[in-house]
Write an enzyme that holds these catalytic residues in place. Structure first.
Site: not given
Length: 139
Positions: A6, A12, A112
């Site tokens: 990510c 994440r 996000d």
């Protein structure tokens, strides 16, 4: 090795790594960021979400992706389409090994949740969970 990528490697990807490790205990799972908040722990809200599901990433330390990571990975899963493109630009050898995390669910970016409400972390968990179930059946 499965590498999960990510942006900052604090929300994440560490959540997804903890979830994958729980479901694929014998697999090597790692995570990294394209613009990692190097040295930072997992985001507190991400850890709360994991703890609510009996998991933890409390030992996670954010790190930047390296070419060595790319070379080692059999499969690289990115949370956003632009991250897939950035990874391919970084190493064209990834073609065929890098995929969108949600490839087998809805093919959309997993947003996000950093610096957002707890509900956004919970939603990211749900999307990651559904995607992992689909990946498991294909690994």
């Amino acid at each position: 090795m499965i590498l999960i990528v990510c942006k900052g490697n604090i929300c994440r990807s560490p959540m997804a790594a903890a979830m994958f490790r729980h479901r694929l205990a014998d697999a090597e799972i790692d995570s990294a960021g394209l613009a990692a908040m190097t040295g930072s722990p997992v985001d507190a809200a991400a850890e709360r979400t994991l703890l609510a599901h009996g998991l933890s990433a409390s030992n996670h330390i954010a790190r930047q992706i390296t070419i060595a990571d790319i070379d080692r990975a059999e499969l690289v899963l990115a949370m956003e389409k632009r991250q897939v493109a950035a990874l391919l630009a970084l190493s064209p050898t990834l073609r065929g090994r890098v995929h969108l995390f949600s490839r087998w669910t809805d093919g959309r970016d997993i947003a996000d949740p950093h610096r957002r409400a707890q509900e956004k972390f919970d939603r990211a968990y749900e999307l990651i969970d559904a995607a992992i179930e689909q990946w498991r059946s294909r690994l």
